[in-house]
Design an enzyme around this catalytic site. Structure first.
Site, PDB file in Angstrom:
ATOM      1  CG  ASP A 212      -3.771   3.604  -2.937  1.00  0.00           C
ATOM      2  OD1 ASP A 212      -4.479   2.639  -3.262  1.00  0.00           O
ATOM      3  OD2 ASP A 212      -4.046   4.337  -1.979  1.00  0.00           O
ATOM      4  CD  GLU A 213      -5.535  -1.508  -1.966  1.00  0.00           C
ATOM      5  OE1 GLU A 213      -5.531  -2.608  -1.405  1.00  0.00           O
ATOM      6  OE2 GLU A 213      -6.280  -0.581  -1.646  1.00  0.00           O
TER       7      GLU A 213
ATOM      8  CG  ASP B 195      -2.207   0.419   1.104  1.00  0.00           C
ATOM      9  OD1 ASP B 195      -3.109  -0.386   1.348  1.00  0.00           O
ATOM     10  OD2 ASP B 195      -2.382   1.578   0.696  1.00  0.00           O
TER      11      ASP B 195
END
Length: 406
Positions: free
Chosen positions: A104-105, A9
């Site tokens: 974002d992950e 993350d």
DNA sequence: TCTGGGGTCCTAGGACCC
DNA sequence: TCTGGGGTCCTAGGACCC
């Protein structure tokens, strides 16, 4: 040999990028999201801003009240995508299988990489320092025998976290967590937990699958049963069959102006149809969404025997759905349009014809063309030309990006 | 505190058919 | 005459996530 999954993350991603690009923002509260004063929410904020109690999805006005001196910025999605791609390349250089979950992950399958990168702890440390060294960004990593547990682990020690759950320890790991950490059980479910006297993970584990299914439905019950024990969940693995393509927008002020609603529908219809075409997709189901002044939200849908092909049909059906949903008097806060049950089209589009940079211009040209072709007869032409201003929230409304977990 | 925009999945009920 | 289940398609709403 046990599987090794990483969940990675990017910490406070959007805000971190802003601080990276503008050193003057480092160490300061930064809030990326809607225009303060408007009706939007916080997309992501820096850890300095979190100290004021600001968090993702908070109404922007509330964030403003908590910290008027924070720097408020509109999202720059292109820049975030660029950095996201670079980070994913680093992931790909260390894992044979990277599955991005969002901007974002990502999940990394690290099974069998021991000879290359050492123990999971060593591999994670290498990954973190490489991302920091090559992009300047900070990540949190969760390591576990399955994706569900890795996902939860990555969220526990942000920012710059590393949490490792050894094989066989999944259930014990879950048992030590507060119920609030259960991914997939949001506000409503937590409320039900309280009402039912389920206060700890142990309370939840005490219930068998049959009891849980009676309380939370067939799917919900078996989900909770597995999640509470740290078992893997199909949610994270399965390829999605059905899809949708949607657009919606909230007005700065509630409106009762039917022509303005119709103009929105036309614009959304064109843009959605274009996105379908561009993705080589098709759909025969159109969905209209309305949110009224009091936040009640309703939808009306319609399925045709054949795929939608042209804007005329989409607009005509959208107007019919609007008639079905709206009495013409209740103030409307949001209007949205979507194609549902989208499938791969028989005739895939040629992407080269429309380079991404040209999208907006082409779309405008398409709308213009429709105007000429006579769709203008349906609605006054002046409405068709009406479009929202772009370029950040000083001039119009922003496109608030996805929200980031805290 | 006055609640975005883009998605996914689940449930429940009705229509229709066998 | 009154009434079975099961399957499929469709609709509307809701929970949840980033």
């Amino acid at each position: 040999l046990s599987a090794v999954w990483f969940h990675v993350d990017l910490d406070a991603f959007f805000a971190s990028v802003e601080q990276l690009d503008d050193p003057g923002l480092r160490g300061k509260p930064v809030v990326v999201g809607a225009s303060p004063g408007g009706r939007g929410v916080v997309s992501t904020c820096s850890y300095e801003a979190r100290a004021f109690g600001i968090h993702s999805a908070m109404p922007i006005g509330e964030a403003w009240r908590r910290c008027p001196t924070a720097v408020f910025l509109p999202p720059r999605m292109e820049r975030y995508s660029e950095l996201s791609s670079r980070v994913i390349e680093i992931f790909a250089s260390m894992s044979p299988e990277v599955s991005p979950v969002s901007i974002d992950e990502a999940f990394l399958d690290m099974s069998g990489t021991g000879l290359l990168w050492g123990s999971p702890a060593e591999a994670a440390t290498t990954l973190k320092s490489r991302v920091r060294g090559e992009t300047g960004l900070c990540i949190s990593v969760g390591v576990a025998p399955n994706r569900y547990v890795a996902k939860i682990a990555s969220g526990l020690r942000k920012p710059d976290g590393l949490v490792i759950v050894e094989p066989g320890e999944e259930a014990a790991f879950m048992l030590a967590l507060p119920l609030s950490k259960l991914w997939g059980a949001g506000e409503k479910t937590q409320e039900r937990f309280r009402d039912l006297g389920i206060l700890t993970m142990a309370d939840l584990v005490a219930l068998d699958e049959r009891q849980l299914s009676r309380l939370f439905g067939e799917a919900g019950g078996s989900y909770l049963y597995r999640a509470a024990r740290g078992a893997d969940l199909p949610l994270f693995g399965g390829k999605t069959a059905s899809k949708s393509v949607s657009a919606e927008s909230t007005f700065e002020n509630d409106i009762v102006d039917r022509e303005a609603l119709e103009a929105s529908l036309l614009e959304m219809g064109c843009s959605l149809l274009y996105r379908l075409w561009q993705g080589g997709l098709s759909s025969r189901t159109l969905v209209l969404k309305l949110r009224l002044f009091d936040f009640t939200t309703l939808s009306r849908r319609l399925t045709r025997p054949l795929d939608y092909g042209d804007t005329n049909k989409v607009l005509a059906d959208a107007l019919e759905l609007l008639d079905r949903a709206w009495n013409g008097k209740t103030p409307v806060r949001l209007i949205g349009l979507a194609f549902a049950d989208v499938t791969d089209s028989a005739a895939p589009a040629q992407a080269e014809l429309f380079p991404p940079e040209d999208r907006r211009k082409k779309l405008e040209a398409a709308i213009f063309g429709l105007e000429k072709k006579g769709i203008a007869d349906l609605r006054p032409a002046r409405l068709i030309g009406r479009r929202r201003r772009r370029g950040g929230w000083m001039g119009g409304e922003p496109e608030a990006g996805p929200t980031d977990p805290q």
